[in-house]
Design an enzyme around this catalytic site. Structure first.
Site, PDB file in Angstrom:
ATOM      1  N   LYS A 276     -58.860  40.013  -0.343  1.00  0.00           N
ATOM      2  CA  LYS A 276     -58.822  40.966  -1.454  1.00  0.00           C
ATOM      3  C   LYS A 276     -59.412  40.314  -2.701  1.00  0.00           C
ATOM      4  O   LYS A 276     -59.358  39.096  -2.837  1.00  0.00           O
ATOM      5  CB  LYS A 276     -57.369  41.352  -1.765  1.00  0.00           C
ATOM      6  CG  LYS A 276     -56.742  42.309  -0.789  1.00  0.00           C
ATOM      7  CD  LYS A 276     -55.318  42.653  -1.219  1.00  0.00           C
ATOM      8  CE  LYS A 276     -54.656  43.612  -0.231  1.00  0.00           C
ATOM      9  NZ  LYS A 276     -55.310  44.921  -0.169  1.00  0.00           N
ATOM     10  N   ARG A 350     -51.190  48.738   9.542  1.00  0.00           N
ATOM     11  CA  ARG A 350     -51.208  49.606  10.723  1.00  0.00           C
ATOM     12  C   ARG A 350     -51.126  48.792  12.017  1.00  0.00           C
ATOM     13  O   ARG A 350     -50.657  49.293  13.028  1.00  0.00           O
ATOM     14  CB  ARG A 350     -52.452  50.506  10.679  1.00  0.00           C
ATOM     15  CG  ARG A 350     -53.745  49.766  10.707  1.00  0.00           C
ATOM     16  CD  ARG A 350     -54.927  50.609  10.229  1.00  0.00           C
ATOM     17  NE  ARG A 350     -54.979  50.738   8.770  1.00  0.00           N
ATOM     18  CZ  ARG A 350     -55.908  51.450   8.128  1.00  0.00           C
ATOM     19  NH1 ARG A 350     -56.831  52.114   8.791  1.00  0.00           N
ATOM     20  NH2 ARG A 350     -55.895  51.516   6.808  1.00  0.00           N
TER      21      ARG A 350
HETATM   22  N1  BES Z   1     -51.169  46.801   1.418  1.00  0.00           N
HETATM   23  C1  BES Z   1     -52.471  47.371   1.338  1.00  0.00           C
HETATM   24  C2  BES Z   1     -52.467  48.744   0.669  1.00  0.00           C
HETATM   25  C3  BES Z   1     -52.297  48.768  -0.811  1.00  0.00           C
HETATM   26  C4  BES Z   1     -53.298  48.309  -1.650  1.00  0.00           C
HETATM   27  C5  BES Z   1     -51.162  49.299  -1.354  1.00  0.00           C
HETATM   28  C6  BES Z   1     -53.120  48.384  -3.019  1.00  0.00           C
HETATM   29  C7  BES Z   1     -50.994  49.383  -2.718  1.00  0.00           C
HETATM   30  C8  BES Z   1     -51.979  48.923  -3.548  1.00  0.00           C
HETATM   31  C9  BES Z   1     -53.040  47.539   2.730  1.00  0.00           C
HETATM   32  O1  BES Z   1     -52.702  46.561   3.649  1.00  0.00           O
HETATM   33  C10 BES Z   1     -54.524  47.497   2.582  1.00  0.00           C
HETATM   34  O2  BES Z   1     -55.036  46.477   2.217  1.00  0.00           O
HETATM   35  N2  BES Z   1     -55.185  48.602   2.889  1.00  0.00           N
HETATM   36  C11 BES Z   1     -56.593  48.688   2.745  1.00  0.00           C
HETATM   37  C12 BES Z   1     -57.138  49.448   3.927  1.00  0.00           C
HETATM   38  C13 BES Z   1     -58.631  49.394   4.030  1.00  0.00           C
HETATM   39  C14 BES Z   1     -59.082  47.993   4.380  1.00  0.00           C
HETATM   40  C15 BES Z   1     -59.074  50.371   5.090  1.00  0.00           C
HETATM   41  C16 BES Z   1     -56.897  49.420   1.425  1.00  0.00           C
HETATM   42  O3  BES Z   1     -56.168  50.352   1.081  1.00  0.00           O
HETATM   43  O4  BES Z   1     -57.833  49.023   0.763  1.00  0.00           O
HETATM   44 MN    MN Z   2     -54.022  44.885   3.518  1.00  0.00          MN
END
Ligand code: BES
Ligand code: MN
Ligand code: ZN
Length: 498
Positions: A276, A350
């Site tokens: 990230k 997921r």
């Molecule tokens: N935990 C995150 C989702 C999230 C991000 C929740 C920011 C709250 C604030 C999750 O594991 C994630 O990283 N999801 C990705 C999915 C994508 C790679 C398809 C996202 O939402 O960017």
């Molecule tokens: Mn994630």
């Protein structure tokens, strides 16, 4: 610190602080009684223009003959007809905040006497109790030993016997849910170096020690035996061992099928190899808020001794980059047998939920609800007001939406129609773990649906509602109210499909 309810007219019995509401143009019945008993004291204040009128404005009056109270706290409530659930919350919160600045050791609160269309005394007392607990919450480092000064006792007052019975129910629910939320907030707010999968397992142990819960914790080896290839792949990059925590509550009869809650327990989500960006990455300590809400809901259900069967399942691990971490392009074999191509290691929630949902089937559940901070897309779509709700079972979706409305912890349904899963197609596995840029919350839920085909299932995406960012950064305790209300509703009907 205690909370209680009683039938009492304001000003008739001694108290450190009497709390009454005043509307912009008139008075609620209990406050009117106080005005009558003091020959129109409040009416005179109104004429002078000294009564607080805006919702949440307060005025502290000193001792006065004719009122058996050391202080009187008047709280503005706005126009009677404009009183909403949000305003009521704001009013109780303002009163408690002002009370905390006084030396009062106990208070007599008449705010449940306000009226909101469609809300009875049980609701008013419950919401007031929840607002008081929420206002009094502050994160305490579990390692800190010093104790805070206990806040004042609160006596919620009602007008008659019929209201008293409702108020008792409302108070019990409000305290149980409030304490469940406190636990959820504490776990969420804890830094990830302390709140590890192992710590979550220890918390589960404490919960099982204090309440009638049966605990099982699976370690990595046991998960390997169960072939939980998706969960284990996420955990590979971490030095913290993963845990699969199960807590079983049996309040119903042996044969009735349980509701199963599955909570995402990523104790830190760096994204893994698909790292990230740095901004606000600290907030990914909140990626276990789904798990924390399962703990909080279990606590509330234990406190209420609900006559239902409930199972909480928490897959817990970290998502970190490492020489041994899983990589984009890796193909995993999940416990269900389905193979998954990892196209982005940041779509890890997921993956762990896939195996936890497969595992859930062994409890022969009536219903399975998973709760997860799953997609940033949900925050974009619904903001911080509504939790995302997705389900292929419309009856269940309605029950959850209704529960959220009733307790004012609302969810909003997104479609889970055929077609959305298209993007999850993979040339190398049964499905890919991401589905392209569009409708990210829905494709994520479509992915989960493939692992939840054996039972009635719904998914709550709490990415926007589990915590606040910015100046008020902190866990919210949501959706413990929604889940507990849903379970209270279940306990009133019979559990299990008809
Ligand atoms: N935990 C995150 C989702 C999230 C991000 C929740 C920011 C709250 C604030 C999750 O594991 C994630 O990283 N999801 C990705 C999915 C994508 C790679 C398809 C996202 O939402 O960017
Ligand atoms: Mn994630
Ligand atoms: Zn995540």
């Amino acid at each position: 610190m205690t909370y209680s309810v009683e039938i009492r007219s304001p000003g008739t019995q001694p108290t450190d602080c009497l709390i009454v509401g005043v509307y912009a143009k008139n008075l609620p019945p209990s406050t009117r009684a106080l005005d009558d008993a003091t020959d129109g004291y409040l009416s005179r204040l109104r004429k002078q223009g000294d009564l607080p009128t805006e919702p949440g404005d307060t005025l502290l009056l000193p001792e006065r003959s004719g009122i058996a109270a050391t202080r009187v706290l008047l709280v503005g409530c706005g126009k009677q007809t404009a009183l909403t659930e949000e305003r009521y919350d704001q009013i109780v919160t303002a009163a408690i905040r002002h009370l905390a600045k006084t030396q009062a050791k106990e208070c007599e609160c008449h705010l449940p006497d306000l009226s909101i269309k469609g809300r009875d005394t049980a609701w008013m007392v419950r919401a007031a109790a929840m607002a008081v607990l929420a206002q009094r919450y502050s994160y305490q480092d579990p390692r800190a030993s010093e104790k805070r000064k206990p806040p004042a006792d609160v006596l919620f007052c009602v007008q008659n016997r019929a209201e008293l019975a409702l108020a008792k129910t409302g108070l019990a629910e409000g305290i149980a849910i409030g304490e469940g939320m406190d636990l959820t907030r504490d776990l969420g707010n804890m830094p990830a170096n302390l709140c590890t999968p192992t710590y979550l397992a220890e918390q589960a142990q404490t919960l099982a020690h204090d309440h009638p819960l049966k605990l099982t914790v699976l370690d990595q080896e046991q998960m390997e035996e169960l072939k939980m290839g998706a969960l284990l792949a996420v955990s590979r990059g971490s030095r913290q061992p993963p845990k699969l925590i199960t807590l079983e509550y049996q309040g119903g009869n042996r044969e009735s099928r349980p509701v199963v809650l599955v909570g995402k327990g990523i104790t830190f989500d760096s994204g893994g190899i698909s790292l990230k960006p740095g901004a606000a990455m600290d907030e990914m300590k909140y990626d276990m808020c789904g798990a924390a809400s399962v703990f909080g809901t279990l606590l509330a259900v234990c406190k209420l001794k609900l006559p239902i069967n409930l199972v909480g399942i928490i897959p817990a691990c970290e998502n970190l980059p490492d020489g041994d971490a899983n990589k984009p392009g890796d193909v995993l074999q999940s416990m269900s047998g389905l193979t998954i191509e990892v196209l982005n290691t940041d779509a890890e929630g997921r993956l762990i939920l896939a195996d936890a949902l497969t595992y859930a089937a062994r409890y022969n559940p009536a219903t399975v609800i998973d709760i997860a901070t799953l997609t940033g897309a949900c925050l974009v779509a619904l903001g911080r007001i509504a939790t995302g709700l997705l389900s292929t079972h419309n009856g269940l979706a309605k029950e959850l939406l209704n529960a959220g409305q009733r307790i004012h912890d609302r969810a909003w349904q997104l479609p889970l129609w055929a077609g959305y899963e298209e993007g999850l197609k993979s040339n190398f596995a049964d499905l890919a773990n991401i589905g392209g840029r569009e409708a990210g919350t829905i494709t994520a839920a479509s992915f989960l649906a493939r692992f939840a085909e054996k039972y009635r299932w719904a998914h709550l995406d709490i990415a926007g509602t589990a915590w606040n960012s910015g100046k008020n950064k902190g866990a919210t305790g949501r959706p413990v109210p929604l889940l507990t209300q849903f379970l209270i509703d279940q306990s009133r009907h019979s559990v299990g499909p008809s």
